[in-house]
Design an enzyme around this catalytic site. Structure first.
Site, mmCIF file in Angstrom:
data_model
loop_
_atom_site.group_PDB
_atom_site.id
_atom_site.type_symbol
_atom_site.label_atom_id
_atom_site.label_comp_id
_atom_site.label_asym_id
_atom_site.label_seq_id
_atom_site.Cartn_x
_atom_site.Cartn_y
_atom_site.Cartn_z
ATOM 1 N N GLY A 51 147.486 -5.055 109.397
ATOM 2 C CA GLY A 51 146.555 -3.935 109.376
ATOM 3 C C GLY A 51 145.821 -3.815 108.046
ATOM 4 C CB THR B 183 155.896 -3.519 107.080
ATOM 5 O OG1 THR B 183 156.288 -2.729 108.215
ATOM 6 C CG2 THR B 183 154.428 -3.304 106.795
ATOM 7 N N GLY C 212 155.215 5.191 105.462
ATOM 8 C CA GLY C 212 155.856 5.043 106.762
ATOM 9 C C GLY C 212 157.364 5.204 106.699
ATOM 10 C CG ASN D 266 165.566 -5.605 104.953
ATOM 11 O OD1 ASN D 266 165.758 -6.579 104.218
ATOM 12 N ND2 ASN D 266 165.602 -5.691 106.269
ATOM 13 N N PRO D 267 166.057 -5.638 101.144
ATOM 14 C CG PRO D 267 167.865 -6.203 99.789
ATOM 15 C CD PRO D 267 167.515 -5.575 101.105
ATOM 16 N N GLY E 272 158.466 3.917 99.091
ATOM 17 C CA GLY E 272 157.393 3.172 99.769
ATOM 18 C C GLY E 272 156.892 2.071 98.863
ATOM 19 C CD GLU F 224 148.972 1.437 100.652
ATOM 20 O OE1 GLU F 224 149.837 2.308 100.870
ATOM 21 O OE2 GLU F 224 147.760 1.620 100.835
HETATM 22 MO MO1 MOS Z 1 146.959 1.326 104.187
HETATM 23 S S1 MOS Z 1 145.151 1.052 103.201
HETATM 24 O O1 MOS Z 1 147.583 2.656 103.436
HETATM 25 O O2 MOS Z 1 146.562 1.689 105.772
#
Ligand code: MOS
Length: 697
Positions: free
Chosen positions: A233, A462, A503, A585-586, A656, A659
């Site tokens: 995504g 992910t 998430g 989860n490493p 999280g 990113e």
């Molecule tokens: Mo991502 S740019 O946080 O969907």
């Protein structure tokens, strides 16, 4: 039921991995549906104007074609506040590549043939597609993404610059960058028994459900959106995109199930991208490198269809101690596709400018760039004076420096020769918000002693499904095999999407809450014959959180080799160290971090959508022309994390980490290129021609 945690922290492999590698996992375009018709999107060939005529009759006569939807005959939509989804509603063409028709046929080949054959005539108008820092139509948006103040001022930056011993004042630019996940956007829709069902590729089925309900004026419960497996995504699937509106429109009009899949080329205009930025950064410091002022101004673009204001300068609001801090954003609406989220919107481009400027300041002050950052470590958030829930930037810098071998570094630029090659190293810091948002989940104790979790989460590659199973298993005190986590179905109730690195934190909270209540209800009693289900909603828990700053931090180190003859930059080593809360989860965490670092490498050296002002569009519309790193570009990439436990974050302690790996990476590489060559690159990407030209442009 007080078994100690076993699954969280262990490296479970992806639970659906076998299904994926054997091809059994179904992606959105792969669900067999009886009676399916296929729609092919037709897009505009002008950058601005009106549709005057469309030769639908010729296409309707072609083999297999059963419909041509356009603004003259398509179902009317109610306004959902997202102009880019108001497809086929009027004759206006707001940018090149906009949806102008949908050709529906019995097969994909017939639909594509019809779409290629459709002749559309336009009344063309002059277009404006080039962002400049002095554009006459630059304006100040009301807020920046997602709902942050556009401008923020503490102290007086002019006064702070006036009393500085050293000033850095430089302009940095980043180009349009495209997020293009491997799996194209695809939606399959049908109307039956008073309900609209859509199989869709997205980062969050709940928001798609709500948006479709608004657009088609339906009771939200009459819409079901399913997205079991999603092939990437990067933000491009963070909101509904045109295909998920077109498929239900056509299905309603033709009274059959319809599938619409975007082509790779169409994704370059229809699913969002990262705005180009032009950023002016001014730093003032005393001789010891302590900041007296930080001024960060970001200029960027949006479309005429919908406003999106990237929060580029917010990076500066959390990073460094200074009594005088100003962060501002300006926007211009151009005749271009709508920019939107791309991995670390805001922090990714913003960190390139500020972390490059800090490197320039370190050089000007004669201070080691790691030490300069440590010296400017704030006790509280500089912008609002609020405490951090935890902030491990300095430990990340220190551990990264030790692992990378930073102490042996000669600070002089352009002196390490390796034959004809030049070698250098660079560092940059990173941050990303660590938020949780309200979500719901249910946990069912099955009569056979096992458990089923239902949550409208998305696993976009992910490993989220696996991480959530680990969290649920520990909370229920059972082995992983006894827990089944079902995701990607809006019938499971409201939940956060897979975006903003929130998430796992958000979904994990809802699952923990439901699992705890289920355990309490089962305590001392067996599972009833029909099983027992508990639902939880974290809205109130999140509303009750104290007002502190929740951010992850990290440090990136890069080594580059530059060939002065060809201008080519290679990156033999990237190393990141992060403070990202608890790592569930490493295996999947490391994959997220090194993936984002690799994307940062692309941002530094390769990625660039090239605008053609005459044509009114980006010239490179595929993955041949738009360059991303391939195996040969990616050498040693290491991700590590410091041990971090947090109170006041969320029950799982997760910050999280999807990113933060792309934040600062490009600056670390640009700083290393300066160290190698003595030339500062303030414009991304650092292409061979720019290296050969010896700097900017
Ligand atoms: Mo991502 S740019 O946080 O969907």
């Amino acid at each position: 039921m007080s078994a100690p945690p076993r699954a969280v922290g262990a490296g479970a492999t992806r639970l659906e991995g076998r299904l994926k590698v054997t091809g059994e996992a179904r992606y959105a375009a792969e669900y067999p549906v009886p009676g399916l018709a296929v729609g092919a999107v037709v897009t505009s060939t002008i950058a601005r104007g009106r549709i005057t005529d469309m030769d639908t009759a010729a296409v309707l006569a072609m083999p297999g074609v059963i419909g041509v939807l356009n603004h003259g005959n398509a179902p009317r939509l109610a306004d959902a506040g997202q102009g880019n989804l108001m497809v086929l509603q009027d004759d206006r063409v707001p940018y090149r590549g906009a949806v102008v028709a949908l050709v529906v046929a019995e097969t994909s080949e017939q639909a594509r043939a019809g779409a290629d054959a459709l002749r559309v005539r336009y009344a063309e108008e002059p277009h404006d597609v080039v962002l400049t820092a002095d554009h006459p139509r630059l304006y100040t948006p009301d807020h920046v993404n997602p709902a942050l103040p556009t401008d923020s001022v503490t102290g007086d930056v002019e006064a702070g610059l006036a009393r500085a011993d050293v000033v850095v004042d430089a302009v940095y630019s980043t180009p349009t960058e495209q997020n293009n996940p491997m799996e194209p956007h695809s939606s399959t829709a049908w109307w039956a028994d008073g309900r609209l069902t859509v199989i869709d590729s997205n980062q969050g089925s709940w928001v798609v459900r709500d948006t479709l309900a608004t657009l088609f004026a339906l009771d939200p419960d009459a819409v079901r959106v399913v997205s079991e497996h999603v092939g990437g995504g990067f933000g491009a699937k963070g909101r509904p995109r045109p295909q998920v509106v077109l498929a239900p429109m056509a299905a309603r009009q033709l009274d059959r199930p319809v599938r619409v899949t975007l082509t790779r080329q169409q994704m370059f205009a229809l699913v969002g991208y990262r705005t180009p930025t032009i950023q002016r950064v001014r730093l003032g410091a005393d001789r010891e490198g302590r900041l007296t002022a930080l001024d960060h101004l970001a200029c960027e673009q949006t479309s005429t269809v919908v406003e999106f204001a990237e929060q580029t300068a917010v990076f500066s609001r959390v990073m460094y101690a200074t009594p005088n801090l100003r962060t501002r954003h300006r926007l211009v609406a151009l005749d271009v596709p709508s920019p939107h989220w791309m991995r670390a919107p805001g922090e990714a481009p913003g960190s390139f400018a500020v972390e490059s400027a800090l490197d320039e300041l370190a050089q000007a002050c004669g201070i080691d760039p790691v030490e300069l950052r440590v010296r400017n470590e704030p006790a509280v958030e500089p912008d609002r004076g609020l405490p951090f829930v935890s902030r491990n930037l300095v430990p990340c810098l220190r551990e990264g420096a030790a692992r990378f071998g930073w102490s042996a570094r000669d600070p002089r630029p352009g002196v390490r020769r390796d034959g004809r090659l030049l070698r250098g190293t660079g560092v940059a810091a990173a941050t990303y918000p660590a938020r949780s948002t309200p979500s719901t989940a249910s946990v069912t104790a099955e009569p056979d002693g096992r458990y089923t979790v239902r949550i409208t989460a998305s696993d976009i590659g992910t490993g989220a499904r696996t991480a959530l199973t680990q969290i649920a298993a520990d909370e229920l005190g059972v082995p992983l095999e006894d827990v089944r986590v079902l995701i990607g179905d809006s019938d499971f109730g409201p939940a956060q999407g897979a975006g903003g690195s929130l998430g796992t934190a958000s979904w994990g909270w809802a699952i923990v809450k439901a699992a705890r209540e289920l355990r309490d209800r089962l305590a001392g009693a067996g599972v009833p014959a029909g099983g027992l289900t508990v639902r939880a909603d974290t809205t109130e828990d999140i509303r009750a959180l104290p007002d502190v700053v929740r951010h992850a931090f990290g440090a990136h180190f890069a080594e580059v080799v530059v060939d002065p003859a060809s201008g080519e930059v290679r990156v033999p080593r990237l190393l990141g160290v992060y403070g990202v809360g608890r790592v569930v989860n490493p295996v999947t965490a490391r994959s997220q971090l090194i993936g984002a670092m690799t994307m940062g490498l692309g941002m530094a050296l390769l990625e660039e959508a090239v605008v053609d002002p005459q044509f009114g569009d980006y010239a490179n519309h595929d993955l041949a022309g738009y360059h991303v790193p391939v195996n040969a570009d990616v050498r040693s990439v290491e991700a590590h994390w410091v041990d971090e436990r947090n109170d006041g974050l969320n029950p799982t302690g997760v910050k999280g980490l999807g990113e933060i790996g792309i934040v600062g990476t490009a600056a670390a590489i640009a700083n290393a290129v300066w160290h190698a060559t003595g030339v500062r690159h303030r414009d991304l990407p650092i292409r061979p021609d720019r290296v050969l030209a010896g700097g900017d442009r």
